[in-house]
Scaffold this active site. Structure first.
Site, PDB file in Angstrom:
ATOM      1  N   LYS A 190      25.510  48.215  98.646  1.00 30.52           N
ATOM      2  CA  LYS A 190      24.120  47.751  98.729  1.00 30.52           C
ATOM      3  C   LYS A 190      23.152  48.921  98.814  1.00 30.52           C
ATOM      4  O   LYS A 190      21.998  48.820  98.375  1.00 30.52           O
ATOM      5  CB  LYS A 190      23.948  46.789  99.906  1.00 30.52           C
ATOM      6  CG  LYS A 190      24.317  47.354 101.272  1.00 30.52           C
ATOM      7  CD  LYS A 190      23.148  47.981 101.999  1.00 30.52           C
ATOM      8  CE  LYS A 190      23.587  48.582 103.327  1.00 30.52           C
ATOM      9  NZ  LYS A 190      22.462  49.208 104.075  1.00 30.52           N
ATOM     10  N   THR A 247      18.006  45.866 102.616  1.00 25.15           N
ATOM     11  CA  THR A 247      17.939  47.267 102.198  1.00 25.15           C
ATOM     12  C   THR A 247      17.127  47.436 100.919  1.00 25.15           C
ATOM     13  O   THR A 247      16.490  48.472 100.720  1.00 25.15           O
ATOM     14  CB  THR A 247      19.361  47.832 102.005  1.00 25.15           C
ATOM     15  OG1 THR A 247      20.160  47.487 103.132  1.00 25.15           O
ATOM     16  CG2 THR A 247      19.336  49.334 101.869  1.00 25.15           C
TER      17      THR A 247
END
Length: 333
Positions: A190, A247
Protein backbone atom coordinates in the site's frame (compact mmCIF):
# COMPACT_ATOMS: atom_id res chain seq x y z
CA UNK A 1 0.87 -5.59 31.88
CA UNK A 2 4.58 -4.93 31.32
CA UNK A 3 5.18 -3.70 27.76
CA UNK A 4 8.45 -2.69 26.12
CA UNK A 5 8.49 -0.80 22.83
CA UNK A 6 11.75 -0.93 20.88
CA UNK A 7 11.95 2.07 18.57
CA UNK A 8 11.19 5.66 19.53
CA UNK A 9 10.05 6.94 16.17
CA UNK A 10 6.65 8.55 15.67
CA UNK A 11 4.63 5.32 15.69
CA UNK A 12 6.44 3.70 18.61
CA UNK A 13 6.17 6.89 20.64
CA UNK A 14 2.47 7.35 19.85
CA UNK A 15 1.67 3.81 20.93
CA UNK A 16 3.73 4.25 24.09
CA UNK A 17 1.77 7.40 24.98
CA UNK A 18 -1.52 5.58 24.50
CA UNK A 19 -0.59 2.36 26.31
CA UNK A 20 1.06 4.10 29.27
CA UNK A 21 -2.42 5.09 30.43
CA UNK A 22 -3.19 1.44 31.26
CA UNK A 23 0.10 -0.45 31.41
CA UNK A 24 3.66 -0.28 32.71
CA UNK A 25 5.44 0.78 29.50
CA UNK A 26 9.12 1.23 28.65
CA UNK A 27 10.02 3.10 25.44
CA UNK A 28 13.52 2.36 24.17
CA UNK A 29 15.48 4.32 21.56
CA UNK A 30 19.02 3.71 20.39
CA UNK A 31 20.09 7.38 20.42
CA UNK A 32 21.17 8.05 24.00
CA UNK A 33 21.25 11.83 23.65
CA UNK A 34 17.78 11.94 22.07
CA UNK A 35 16.32 9.69 24.74
CA UNK A 36 17.87 11.75 27.52
CA UNK A 37 16.31 14.86 25.99
CA UNK A 38 12.92 13.12 25.70
CA UNK A 39 13.18 11.95 29.30
CA UNK A 40 14.07 15.42 30.59
CA UNK A 41 11.55 17.40 28.51
CA UNK A 42 8.82 14.71 28.29
CA UNK A 43 8.57 15.15 24.53
CA UNK A 44 10.02 13.28 21.54
CA UNK A 45 10.73 16.45 19.60
CA UNK A 46 12.37 14.96 16.47
CA UNK A 47 9.64 12.42 15.73
CA UNK A 48 6.44 13.39 17.54
CA UNK A 49 6.62 17.05 18.56
CA UNK A 50 3.79 18.58 20.52
CA UNK A 51 2.81 15.47 22.46
CA UNK A 52 3.60 15.12 26.16
CA UNK A 53 5.14 11.84 27.28
CA UNK A 54 3.18 10.65 30.35
CA UNK A 55 5.01 10.69 33.66
CA UNK A 56 4.33 6.96 34.02
CA UNK A 57 6.16 6.19 30.75
CA UNK A 58 9.77 5.08 31.21
CA UNK A 59 12.07 6.41 28.49
CA UNK A 60 15.51 4.84 28.10
CA UNK A 61 18.38 4.02 25.76
CA UNK A 62 19.47 1.14 28.01
CA UNK A 63 18.66 -2.00 25.99
CA UNK A 64 19.24 -4.36 28.91
CA UNK A 65 16.84 -2.39 31.10
CA UNK A 66 14.20 -2.36 28.37
CA UNK A 67 14.36 -6.13 27.82
CA UNK A 68 14.47 -6.95 31.55
CA UNK A 69 11.11 -5.21 31.85
CA UNK A 70 9.34 -8.02 29.95
CA UNK A 71 10.51 -11.06 31.90
CA UNK A 72 6.98 -12.26 32.74
CA UNK A 73 5.18 -14.69 30.41
CA UNK A 74 2.28 -12.23 30.07
CA UNK A 75 4.60 -9.38 29.07
CA UNK A 76 4.70 -7.99 25.54
CA UNK A 77 7.56 -6.76 23.37
CA UNK A 78 6.60 -4.42 20.53
CA UNK A 79 9.21 -3.73 17.85
CA UNK A 80 8.58 -0.34 16.27
CA UNK A 81 11.58 -0.17 13.95
CA UNK A 82 11.55 0.10 10.18
CA UNK A 83 11.87 -3.13 8.20
CA UNK A 84 15.49 -2.22 7.48
CA UNK A 85 16.18 -2.16 11.22
CA UNK A 86 14.22 -5.29 12.15
CA UNK A 87 17.02 -7.78 11.54
CA UNK A 88 19.56 -5.86 13.63
CA UNK A 89 17.12 -5.54 16.52
CA UNK A 90 16.18 -9.21 16.27
CA UNK A 91 19.86 -10.15 16.45
CA UNK A 92 20.23 -8.06 19.63
CA UNK A 93 17.40 -10.10 21.13
CA UNK A 94 19.27 -13.38 20.73
CA UNK A 95 20.00 -14.92 24.09
CA UNK A 96 17.27 -12.95 25.85
CA UNK A 97 14.12 -14.54 27.16
CA UNK A 98 11.34 -13.03 25.05
CA UNK A 99 7.89 -14.47 25.82
CA UNK A 100 5.87 -12.54 23.20
CA UNK A 101 6.88 -10.26 20.35
CA UNK A 102 4.94 -8.25 17.76
CA UNK A 103 6.22 -5.81 15.15
CA UNK A 104 4.75 -2.68 13.60
CA UNK A 105 6.97 -2.35 10.52
CA UNK A 106 5.56 -2.63 7.01
CA UNK A 107 7.60 -3.66 3.99
CA UNK A 108 10.03 -6.25 2.67
CA UNK A 109 13.74 -6.50 3.38
CA UNK A 110 15.60 -5.09 0.39
CA UNK A 111 18.29 -7.70 -0.25
CA UNK A 112 16.46 -10.83 0.86
CA UNK A 113 12.87 -9.86 -0.14
CA UNK A 114 11.73 -11.35 3.15
CA UNK A 115 8.61 -10.25 5.00
CA UNK A 116 8.98 -9.21 8.67
CA UNK A 117 7.77 -12.54 10.07
CA UNK A 118 10.33 -14.36 7.92
CA UNK A 119 13.13 -12.13 9.20
CA UNK A 120 12.17 -12.75 12.83
CA UNK A 121 11.89 -16.49 12.26
CA UNK A 122 15.26 -16.62 10.49
CA UNK A 123 17.02 -14.80 13.34
CA UNK A 124 15.13 -15.97 16.44
CA UNK A 125 13.57 -19.26 15.33
CA UNK A 126 9.92 -20.17 15.68
CA UNK A 127 9.69 -20.92 19.41
CA UNK A 128 8.71 -17.36 20.40
CA UNK A 129 5.06 -16.31 20.20
CA UNK A 130 5.10 -13.66 17.50
CA UNK A 131 2.88 -11.65 15.20
CA UNK A 132 2.36 -8.53 13.08
CA UNK A 133 0.32 -5.56 14.27
CA UNK A 134 -0.90 -3.59 11.27
CA UNK A 135 -3.69 -1.43 9.92
CA UNK A 136 -4.62 2.16 9.04
CA UNK A 137 -2.87 4.25 11.67
CA UNK A 138 -1.29 7.71 11.59
CA UNK A 139 0.91 8.21 14.65
CA UNK A 140 -0.32 11.73 15.36
CA UNK A 141 -3.95 10.61 15.55
CA UNK A 142 -3.13 7.63 17.77
CA UNK A 143 -1.20 9.90 20.13
CA UNK A 144 -4.25 12.20 20.30
CA UNK A 145 -6.40 9.25 21.29
CA UNK A 146 -8.57 9.39 18.17
CA UNK A 147 -10.36 6.18 17.07
CA UNK A 148 -8.20 3.60 15.33
CA UNK A 149 -8.64 -0.03 14.24
CA UNK A 150 -5.71 -2.45 13.92
CA UNK A 151 -5.22 -6.13 13.15
CA UNK A 152 -2.97 -8.51 15.08
CA UNK A 153 -1.93 -11.34 12.78
CA UNK A 154 -0.44 -14.51 14.20
CA UNK A 155 -0.76 -18.27 13.95
CA UNK A 156 -0.66 -18.28 17.75
CA UNK A 157 -4.18 -17.64 19.05
CA UNK A 158 -2.86 -17.12 22.58
CA UNK A 159 -0.71 -14.24 21.36
CA UNK A 160 -3.67 -12.70 19.53
CA UNK A 161 -5.70 -12.93 22.74
CA UNK A 162 -2.87 -11.33 24.72
CA UNK A 163 -2.53 -8.41 22.28
CA UNK A 164 -6.29 -7.86 22.18
CA UNK A 165 -6.42 -7.88 25.99
CA UNK A 166 -3.54 -5.38 26.18
CA UNK A 167 -4.51 -2.95 23.42
CA UNK A 168 -8.27 -3.21 22.81
CA UNK A 169 -9.71 -0.38 24.92
CA UNK A 170 -11.00 3.17 24.70
CA UNK A 171 -10.72 4.30 21.06
CA UNK A 172 -8.28 1.58 19.97
CA UNK A 173 -9.97 -1.44 18.40
CA UNK A 174 -7.97 -4.64 17.80
CA UNK A 175 -9.08 -7.45 15.49
CA UNK A 176 -7.41 -10.84 15.05
CA UNK A 177 -6.26 -12.77 11.98
CA UNK A 178 -4.16 -15.85 11.34
CA UNK A 179 -3.17 -14.63 7.85
CA UNK A 180 0.25 -13.19 8.63
CA UNK A 181 1.35 -13.12 4.99
CA UNK A 182 -1.77 -11.32 3.81
CA UNK A 183 -1.57 -8.71 6.57
CA UNK A 184 2.11 -8.04 5.91
CA UNK A 185 1.74 -7.82 2.13
CA UNK A 186 -1.13 -5.37 2.51
CA UNK A 187 0.95 -3.19 4.80
CA UNK A 188 3.97 -3.30 2.49
CA UNK A 189 2.52 -2.70 -0.96
CA UNK A 190 0.00 0.00 0.00
CA UNK A 191 2.93 2.36 0.56
CA UNK A 192 3.95 2.01 -3.09
CA UNK A 193 0.40 2.71 -4.22
CA UNK A 194 0.34 5.81 -2.02
CA UNK A 195 3.30 7.17 -3.98
CA UNK A 196 1.38 6.53 -7.20
CA UNK A 197 -1.69 8.30 -5.84
CA UNK A 198 0.45 11.23 -4.74
CA UNK A 199 1.81 11.51 -8.28
CA UNK A 200 -1.71 11.53 -9.72
CA UNK A 201 -2.88 14.14 -7.23
CA UNK A 202 0.22 16.24 -7.85
CA UNK A 203 -0.50 16.18 -11.57
CA UNK A 204 -4.10 17.20 -10.79
CA UNK A 205 -5.57 14.21 -12.60
CA UNK A 206 -8.72 14.40 -10.48
CA UNK A 207 -10.67 12.34 -7.98
CA UNK A 208 -11.82 9.86 -10.61
CA UNK A 209 -8.21 8.97 -11.35
CA UNK A 210 -7.44 8.68 -7.65
CA UNK A 211 -10.32 6.24 -7.11
CA UNK A 212 -9.25 4.16 -10.11
CA UNK A 213 -5.64 4.03 -8.89
CA UNK A 214 -6.63 2.92 -5.40
CA UNK A 215 -8.98 0.24 -6.73
CA UNK A 216 -6.57 -1.15 -9.31
CA UNK A 217 -3.81 -0.90 -6.73
CA UNK A 218 -5.85 -3.12 -4.45
CA UNK A 219 -6.02 -5.65 -7.28
CA UNK A 220 -2.22 -5.63 -7.51
CA UNK A 221 -1.83 -6.11 -3.76
CA UNK A 222 -4.28 -9.00 -3.81
CA UNK A 223 -2.62 -10.73 -6.78
CA UNK A 224 0.79 -10.63 -5.11
CA UNK A 225 -0.51 -11.52 -1.67
CA UNK A 226 -2.51 -14.54 -2.82
CA UNK A 227 0.44 -15.78 -4.89
CA UNK A 228 2.60 -15.68 -1.75
CA UNK A 229 0.05 -17.52 0.38
CA UNK A 230 -2.26 -14.79 1.69
CA UNK A 231 -6.07 -14.94 1.55
CA UNK A 232 -8.23 -12.70 -0.62
CA UNK A 233 -10.54 -11.70 2.24
CA UNK A 234 -7.60 -10.29 4.20
CA UNK A 235 -7.15 -7.59 1.59
CA UNK A 236 -10.73 -6.48 2.13
CA UNK A 237 -9.94 -5.75 5.77
CA UNK A 238 -8.15 -3.14 7.87
CA UNK A 239 -4.64 -4.17 6.86
CA UNK A 240 -5.61 -4.25 3.17
CA UNK A 241 -8.12 -1.79 1.75
CA UNK A 242 -8.32 0.11 5.05
CA UNK A 243 -4.62 0.91 5.18
CA UNK A 244 -4.54 1.51 1.43
CA UNK A 245 -7.28 4.17 1.58
CA UNK A 246 -5.67 5.95 4.52
CA UNK A 247 -2.17 6.03 3.06
CA UNK A 248 -3.30 7.07 -0.41
CA UNK A 249 -5.60 9.90 0.69
CA UNK A 250 -4.37 11.17 4.08
CA UNK A 251 -2.33 14.35 4.20
CA UNK A 252 -0.19 12.83 6.97
CA UNK A 253 1.00 10.06 4.63
CA UNK A 254 4.75 10.31 4.00
CA UNK A 255 4.53 8.04 0.98
CA UNK A 256 1.80 10.16 -0.62
CA UNK A 257 4.01 13.22 -0.04
CA UNK A 258 6.80 11.49 -1.96
CA UNK A 259 4.45 11.14 -4.94
CA UNK A 260 3.34 14.76 -4.70
CA UNK A 261 6.96 15.88 -4.74
CA UNK A 262 7.79 13.66 -7.73
CA UNK A 263 4.93 15.31 -9.61
CA UNK A 264 6.59 18.67 -8.89
CA UNK A 265 9.75 17.44 -10.61
CA UNK A 266 11.86 17.07 -7.49
CA UNK A 267 14.69 14.53 -7.35
CA UNK A 268 14.40 11.58 -4.97
CA UNK A 269 17.40 12.60 -2.84
CA UNK A 270 15.88 16.03 -2.31
CA UNK A 271 12.49 14.55 -1.44
CA UNK A 272 13.94 12.20 1.16
CA UNK A 273 16.03 14.96 2.72
CA UNK A 274 13.01 17.28 2.97
CA UNK A 275 10.83 14.51 4.36
CA UNK A 276 13.13 13.83 7.30
CA UNK A 277 11.48 10.47 8.03
CA UNK A 278 11.44 7.00 6.49
CA UNK A 279 9.01 6.50 3.60
CA UNK A 280 8.82 2.71 3.38
CA UNK A 281 7.28 2.76 -0.10
CA UNK A 282 10.54 4.06 -1.56
CA UNK A 283 12.56 1.20 -0.12
CA UNK A 284 9.89 -1.34 -0.98
CA UNK A 285 9.16 -0.38 -4.60
CA UNK A 286 12.17 -1.96 -6.24
CA UNK A 287 11.93 -5.07 -4.06
CA UNK A 288 8.27 -5.62 -4.94
CA UNK A 289 8.96 -5.03 -8.63
CA UNK A 290 11.72 -7.65 -8.66
CA UNK A 291 9.72 -10.13 -6.57
CA UNK A 292 6.59 -9.84 -8.71
CA UNK A 293 8.62 -10.28 -11.88
CA UNK A 294 10.30 -13.36 -10.44
CA UNK A 295 6.99 -15.09 -9.63
CA UNK A 296 5.14 -13.80 -12.70
CA UNK A 297 2.65 -11.39 -11.09
CA UNK A 298 1.46 -8.40 -13.14
CA UNK A 299 1.86 -5.18 -11.11
CA UNK A 300 1.93 -2.27 -13.58
CA UNK A 301 1.30 0.52 -11.06
CA UNK A 302 3.97 -0.68 -8.63
CA UNK A 303 6.40 -1.15 -11.53
CA UNK A 304 5.69 2.37 -12.78
CA UNK A 305 6.44 3.81 -9.34
CA UNK A 306 9.76 1.94 -9.23
CA UNK A 307 10.60 3.35 -12.66
CA UNK A 308 9.87 6.89 -11.51
CA UNK A 309 11.91 6.47 -8.32
CA UNK A 310 14.97 4.65 -9.58
CA UNK A 311 15.17 4.92 -13.37
CA UNK A 312 14.20 8.54 -13.69
CA UNK A 313 11.10 7.84 -15.78
CA UNK A 314 9.10 11.09 -16.14
CA UNK A 315 5.89 10.86 -14.13
CA UNK A 316 3.76 12.15 -17.00
CA UNK A 317 5.14 9.42 -19.23
CA UNK A 318 4.35 6.61 -16.81
CA UNK A 319 0.80 7.91 -16.38
CA UNK A 320 0.36 7.88 -20.17
CA UNK A 321 1.71 4.35 -20.35
CA UNK A 322 -0.70 3.14 -17.67
CA UNK A 323 -3.63 4.76 -19.47
CA UNK A 324 -2.56 3.16 -22.75
CA UNK A 325 -2.72 -0.39 -21.40
CA UNK A 326 -5.15 -2.73 -23.13
CA UNK A 327 -8.64 -3.18 -21.68
CA UNK A 328 -9.26 -6.35 -19.69
CA UNK A 329 -11.74 -8.04 -17.39
CA UNK A 330 -11.95 -6.53 -13.93
CA UNK A 331 -10.93 -8.93 -11.19
CA UNK A 332 -8.91 -8.81 -8.02
CA UNK A 333 -6.66 -11.75 -8.88
Amino acid sequence: MNITILGAGAWGTALAILLAKRHDVVLWGRNEQAMQHAKAHRENTPYLPGFVLPAALTVTSDFTQAIAHIHHTQSLLIVASSVSGLRALSERLRGHSIPNIVWLCKGLEENTRLLPHQIVKEVLGDTISSGALSGPSFAQEVARGLPCGLTIASKDTALCDLVVAALHADNLRIYSSDDVIGVEIGGAVKNILAIATGIADGLQLGLNARAALITRGLAEITRLGVALGGRTETFMGLSGVGDLILTCTGDLSRNRRVGLALAQGKQLDTIIAELGHVAEGVRCAKTVRDLSAEIGIDMPIANAVAGALFEGHPVKTIVSELLAREARDEKLQ
